[in-house]
Design a protein around this motif. Structure first.
Motif, mmCIF file in Angstrom:
data_model
loop_
_atom_site.group_PDB
_atom_site.id
_atom_site.type_symbol
_atom_site.label_atom_id
_atom_site.label_comp_id
_atom_site.label_asym_id
_atom_site.label_seq_id
_atom_site.Cartn_x
_atom_site.Cartn_y
_atom_site.Cartn_z
ATOM 1 N N CYS A 24 11.427 -4.758 2.165
ATOM 2 C CA CYS A 24 11.169 -4.574 0.758
ATOM 3 C C CYS A 24 11.273 -3.359 -0.018
ATOM 4 O O CYS A 24 10.802 -2.250 0.620
ATOM 5 C CB CYS A 24 9.461 -5.119 0.651
ATOM 6 S SG CYS A 24 8.805 -5.021 -0.906
ATOM 7 N N MET A 25 11.922 -3.185 -0.831
ATOM 8 C CA MET A 25 11.970 -2.041 -1.726
ATOM 9 C C MET A 25 10.997 -1.700 -2.768
ATOM 10 O O MET A 25 11.141 -0.795 -3.713
ATOM 11 C CB MET A 25 13.470 -1.786 -2.094
ATOM 12 C CG MET A 25 13.878 -2.941 -3.197
ATOM 13 S SD MET A 25 15.442 -2.267 -3.518
ATOM 14 C CE MET A 25 15.682 -3.444 -4.867
ATOM 15 N N GLN A 26 10.121 -2.623 -2.724
ATOM 16 C CA GLN A 26 8.752 -2.500 -3.776
ATOM 17 C C GLN A 26 9.522 -2.288 -5.190
ATOM 18 O O GLN A 26 8.905 -1.579 -6.253
ATOM 19 C CB GLN A 26 8.343 -0.943 -3.491
ATOM 20 C CG GLN A 26 7.539 -1.020 -2.275
ATOM 21 C CD GLN A 26 6.191 -2.088 -2.446
ATOM 22 O OE1 GLN A 26 5.394 -1.920 -3.085
ATOM 23 N NE2 GLN A 26 6.255 -3.083 -1.434
ATOM 24 N N GLY A 28 9.239 -4.662 -7.523
ATOM 25 C CA GLY A 28 8.418 -5.565 -8.326
ATOM 26 C C GLY A 28 8.904 -6.833 -8.922
ATOM 27 O O GLY A 28 8.243 -7.457 -9.798
ATOM 28 N N VAL A 29 9.853 -7.149 -8.811
ATOM 29 C CA VAL A 29 10.656 -8.424 -9.292
ATOM 30 C C VAL A 29 9.851 -9.608 -8.907
ATOM 31 O O VAL A 29 9.596 -10.528 -9.796
ATOM 32 C CB VAL A 29 12.087 -8.572 -8.784
ATOM 33 C CG1 VAL A 29 12.714 -9.942 -9.126
ATOM 34 C CG2 VAL A 29 13.015 -7.275 -9.473
ATOM 35 N N CYS A 30 9.205 -9.703 -7.774
ATOM 36 C CA CYS A 30 8.568 -10.947 -7.168
ATOM 37 C C CYS A 30 7.331 -10.780 -8.054
ATOM 38 O O CYS A 30 6.895 -11.974 -8.632
ATOM 39 C CB CYS A 30 8.247 -10.700 -5.669
ATOM 40 S SG CYS A 30 7.640 -9.293 -5.293
ATOM 41 N N ARG A 45 4.515 -8.055 -3.736
ATOM 42 C CA ARG A 45 4.867 -6.645 -3.599
ATOM 43 C C ARG A 45 3.811 -5.892 -3.139
ATOM 44 O O ARG A 45 3.740 -5.028 -2.257
ATOM 45 C CB ARG A 45 5.235 -6.173 -5.130
ATOM 46 C CG ARG A 45 5.751 -4.511 -4.914
ATOM 47 C CD ARG A 45 6.027 -4.000 -6.176
ATOM 48 N NE ARG A 45 4.648 -3.619 -6.944
ATOM 49 C CZ ARG A 45 3.928 -2.721 -6.367
ATOM 50 N NH1 ARG A 45 4.048 -2.050 -5.637
ATOM 51 N NH2 ARG A 45 2.774 -2.584 -7.249
ATOM 52 N N PHE A 48 2.960 -6.583 0.389
ATOM 53 C CA PHE A 48 3.695 -6.034 1.491
ATOM 54 C C PHE A 48 3.413 -4.482 1.575
ATOM 55 O O PHE A 48 3.608 -4.185 2.745
ATOM 56 C CB PHE A 48 5.202 -6.270 1.222
ATOM 57 C CG PHE A 48 5.436 -7.678 1.084
ATOM 58 C CD1 PHE A 48 4.778 -8.979 1.454
ATOM 59 C CD2 PHE A 48 6.658 -8.307 0.355
ATOM 60 C CE1 PHE A 48 4.983 -10.344 1.294
ATOM 61 C CE2 PHE A 48 6.902 -9.761 0.071
ATOM 62 C CZ PHE A 48 5.897 -10.486 0.797
ATOM 63 N N PRO A 79 15.955 -9.130 -4.943
ATOM 64 C CA PRO A 79 17.235 -8.471 -4.764
ATOM 65 C C PRO A 79 17.618 -8.315 -3.056
ATOM 66 O O PRO A 79 18.600 -7.950 -3.064
ATOM 67 C CB PRO A 79 17.372 -7.225 -5.516
ATOM 68 C CG PRO A 79 15.722 -6.952 -5.498
ATOM 69 C CD PRO A 79 14.927 -8.289 -5.838
ATOM 70 N N ARG A 80 16.650 -8.136 -2.377
ATOM 71 C CA ARG A 80 16.868 -7.796 -1.130
ATOM 72 C C ARG A 80 16.890 -9.247 -0.263
ATOM 73 O O ARG A 80 16.859 -9.231 0.927
ATOM 74 C CB ARG A 80 15.563 -7.136 -0.518
ATOM 75 C CG ARG A 80 15.758 -5.570 -0.933
ATOM 76 C CD ARG A 80 16.769 -4.914 0.232
ATOM 77 N NE ARG A 80 17.156 -3.476 -0.338
ATOM 78 C CZ ARG A 80 16.585 -2.537 0.145
ATOM 79 N NH1 ARG A 80 15.651 -2.634 0.931
ATOM 80 N NH2 ARG A 80 17.021 -1.452 -0.102
ATOM 81 N N ILE A 84 10.329 -14.531 0.505
ATOM 82 C CA ILE A 84 8.817 -14.097 0.361
ATOM 83 C C ILE A 84 7.730 -15.373 0.379
ATOM 84 O O ILE A 84 6.807 -14.916 0.968
ATOM 85 C CB ILE A 84 8.786 -13.756 -1.103
ATOM 86 C CG1 ILE A 84 9.816 -12.538 -1.567
ATOM 87 C CG2 ILE A 84 7.466 -13.310 -1.333
ATOM 88 C CD1 ILE A 84 10.012 -12.216 -2.838
#
Ligand code: SF4
Ligand code: SF4
Length: 196
Positions: A24-26, A28-30, A45, A48, A79-80, A84
């Protein structure tokens, strides 16, 4: 606030799909995609990040994981490509195995006390019995009150044939295979939970 630095490792190893949290690159899209975000205390986010920070109690006692409706909005937008939804359900399951969940948490109660018993008894969901058990799980008075509150929805579902009022009797064809499948799943789950 206690920080437990072994928590992230435990989640990566023991919680279903938990190892994906590392990716997770944080962004915030989720959080922005979840239709229930307003009802969650922490977004996926944030959960995680809390796992990575070692906030064991805060995560495992959270009700957030139990709010996920599996709509998959977050999965298709991440994006990753983190799974989720499955990570969230895995965290709920992990919290249950760690006995951290409030036994009265409504989704947990429904899953453990109503849904699981209903489907494993016959091999399929019996809608009439499922509804009865759910409504009457807190006693006769509460059950009648819930039934009255939901009568318009129930009548609408009956009219449109979305609810079968006749309880399902007997067992599905291939019930033995179904129980073997459940036993295998339980065996795999136990292996995961015992993983160091
Ligand atoms: S969308 Fe994916 S990468 Fe972005 S915060 Fe959510 S889980 Fe992490
Ligand atoms: S799958 Fe769950 S976490 Fe993801 S957007 Fe839907 S409700 Fe939110």
């Amino acid at each position: 606030m206690a920080y437990d630095l072994s928590f992230a490792k435990d989640v990566y190893n023991k919680s279903e799909m938990g190892h994906w949290i590392k990716m997770c690159m944080q962004c915030g899209v989720c959080a922005g995609s979840c239709p229930l975000r307003a009802h969650w205390q922490h977004s996926p986010r944030q959960l995680f990040q809390m796992v990575r920070a070692g906030k064991r109690d805060e995560v495992l006692k959270s009700s957030d994981m139990w709010m996920c409706t599996s709509c998959y909005n977050c999965i298709v937008r991440c994006p990753r490509e983190l799974p989720i939804t499955h990570i969230i359900h895995g965290l709920a399951r992990y919290a249950e195995t760690e006995k951290a969940v409030d036994p009265m948490q409504p989704t947990r109660r429904f899953a453990v006390e109503v849904f699981w018993k209903n489907i494993t008894a016959t091999g399929r969901v019996g809608e009439a019995m499922l509804t009865m058990r759910l409504y009457f799980q807190d006693g006769i008075g509460a059950g009648i009150q819930r039934g009255l509150e939901m009568r318009d929805s129930a009548l609408g579902m009956l009219k449109t044939r979305r609810l079968n009022p006749i309880p399902f009797r007997g067992k599905i064809k291939g019930y033995d295979g179904f129980t073997k499948m459940l036993a295998k799943a339980a065996e795999l789950e136990a292996k995961l939970e015992n993983k160091a």
